[in-house]
Design an enzyme around this catalytic site. Structure first.
Site, PDB file in Angstrom:
ATOM      1  N   SER A   1       0.840  -1.200   0.000  1.00 55.67           N
ATOM      2  CA  SER A   1       0.000   0.000   0.000  1.00 55.67           C
ATOM      3  C   SER A   1       0.878   1.255   0.000  1.00 55.67           C
ATOM      4  CB  SER A   1      -0.953  -0.032   1.203  1.00 55.67           C
ATOM      5  OG  SER A   1      -1.941   0.944   1.101  1.00 55.67           O
TER       6      SER A   1
ATOM      7  N   HIS B   1      -7.877  -5.386  -0.382  1.00 52.18           N
ATOM      8  CA  HIS B   1      -6.590  -4.703  -0.249  1.00 52.18           C
ATOM      9  C   HIS B   1      -5.805  -5.206   0.957  1.00 52.18           C
ATOM     10  CE1 HIS B   1      -3.633  -1.527  -0.626  1.00 52.18           C
ATOM     11  NE2 HIS B   1      -3.900  -1.092   0.592  1.00 52.18           N
TER      12      HIS B   1
ATOM     13  N   ASP C   1      -8.627  -6.450  -4.902  1.00 49.88           N
ATOM     14  CA  ASP C   1      -8.212  -5.146  -4.358  1.00 49.88           C
ATOM     15  C   ASP C   1      -8.758  -4.033  -5.260  1.00 49.88           C
ATOM     16  OD1 ASP C   1      -6.958  -2.884  -3.384  1.00 49.88           O
ATOM     17  OD2 ASP C   1      -4.945  -3.758  -3.363  1.00 49.88           O
TER      18      ASP C   1
END
Length: 394
Positions: free
Chosen positions: A164, A363, A330
């Protein structure tokens, strides 16, 4: 415990970790020149290490954390008492093996766990920086990390890895310090923040700044905490970390501790109760102003724009080995963003592999028990270590 006592407790915890973190701290006198043109000095960087640095200092791995994480990647968190956020990945015999590598995990600039951030004491005023802290970027975070690596006497890194926002830092490291990164592993990330992601970040920031207890960012001085605003920001963001199939599997439309609807606005559904818990617990460990700063850093990230509009230009001539990882479910950082990175690396004639992992965990899959992620990470790191000349696992 009444509300005033809770506020004082949260304030005290925030100030303690901001100025006296329960981790290692490097104080660096050299000014950090920020992308905005401002400087920070002295710079404090809070960090943790795991494993041992070898004799020729060639086995260092930098782990870069995501938006709301910190330096406590693989140890018990001093505030929550829970295992570190990547304890599934870092440890003896795990993909990032502490028996083989020296792992460094630092809190980013703008964070709230000991690295210079808005809750830190401004040496010029003796009060928390608050909004007097200059806005920081992903590049600033990476430059601060490079100063920490210099402080530790490590010439270059065997691997930089993160998911991320951590993946953004990995890409920035590879672009800005290519001679100092042997291998790069960005997971569930992108080379720029999308308009949708900026929109979600703005919703969170507006929730915080609309809370009357935010007090123009001076809440630490005024003895308040924008609990409701920060909790709502966390709730909204947390939804983006999940996927519809995962939410349906875990919660569906199940009611929370009742067998019928109340026809009111309490948390009738399990998903409502879950989100409220996520918001309430987040307030205990994270600073509201830091949330503003770190989300803004992600919004500003656009690696192609920094290199003449061409992402490939960011990696021209690189000798770094890359492995780019994405997840099918995601929707915050969809696979298309990872493919763009891979295409740019191919155009720059870089050594790159790409893995899209099938999972419905969304995610947050990079933080969860996903065997394919462990196998991919271990395979890439083991292969890179062999090329680097590092010993095999014992």
């Amino acid at each position: 415990m009444n509300q005033a006592t809770i506020e004082l407790s949260v304030n005290a915890s925030a100030r303690r970790e901001a100025d006296s973190p329960r981790s290692l701290v490097a104080t660096i006198a050299k000014p950090l020149r920020l992308e905005s043109g401002s400087t920070l000095a002295p710079l404090r960087i809070a960090y943790q290490t795991y494993g041992q640095l070898n004799a020729d200092r060639s086995n260092a791995v930098l782990v870069c954390h995501a938006l709301t994480a910190d330096q406590h990647a693989a140890n018990i968190h001093p505030v929550t008492g829970k295992p570190g956020w990547w304890s599934t990945m870092i440890g003896p015999g795990l993909p990032i093996d502490t028996n083989r590598f020296f792992i460094i995990s630092s809190n980013v600039v703008g964070g709230c766990m000991g690295t210079t951030g808005p809750a830190s004491t401004n040496p010029e005023t003796g009060e928390p920086y608050g909004l007097d802290l200059p806005v920081v970027t992903i590049r600033d975070m990476v430059d601060a990390q490079a100063m920490l690596i210099d402080h530790l006497g490590i010439p270059d890194l065997f691997c930089v890895v993160g998911g991320s926002m951590g993946g953004m830092q990995v890409l920035q490291w590879a672009a800005r310090h290519p001679d100092r990164v042997f291998a790069a592993l960005p997971i569930a990330s992108a080379a720029k923040h999308s308009a949708q992601n900026i929109a979600f970040d703005e919703v969170g920031r507006q929730a915080i700044t609309a809370d009357p207890d935010w007090r123009g960012g001076r809440y630490l001085l005024e003895g308040t905490v924008p609990r409701k605003g920060l909790a709502v920001a966390r709730m909204a963001a947390h939804i983006t970390y999940l996927s519809e199939p995962a939410l349906q599997r875990k919660f569906g439309r199940n009611l929370q501790d009742r067998d019928r609807r109340t026809f009111g606005f309490d948390a009738d559904f399990q998903i409502e109760s879950y989100l409220r818990h996520q918001g309430a617990s987040f307030v205990e460990r994270f600073d509201a102003n830091s949330y503003l700063y770190v989300t803004r850093a992600m919004d500003y990230f656009d690696l192609a724009a920094d290199h003449g509009g061409s992402l490939a230009n960011a990696f021209l001539g690189t000798k770094t080995r890359f492995c780019v990882v994405s997840f099918t479910s995601d929707w915050l950082f969809p696979t298309e963003g990872s493919r763009q990175i891979v295409h740019a690396l191919n155009a720059a004639a870089a050594n790159v592999s790409f893995v899209e992992i099938e999972t419905d965990k969304g995610h947050d899959a990079f933080l969860l028990d996903v065997p394919e992620l462990f196998a991919t990470t271990k395979g890439f790191i083991d292969a890179a270590a062999k090329v680097r000349g590092l010993p095999d696992a014992g």
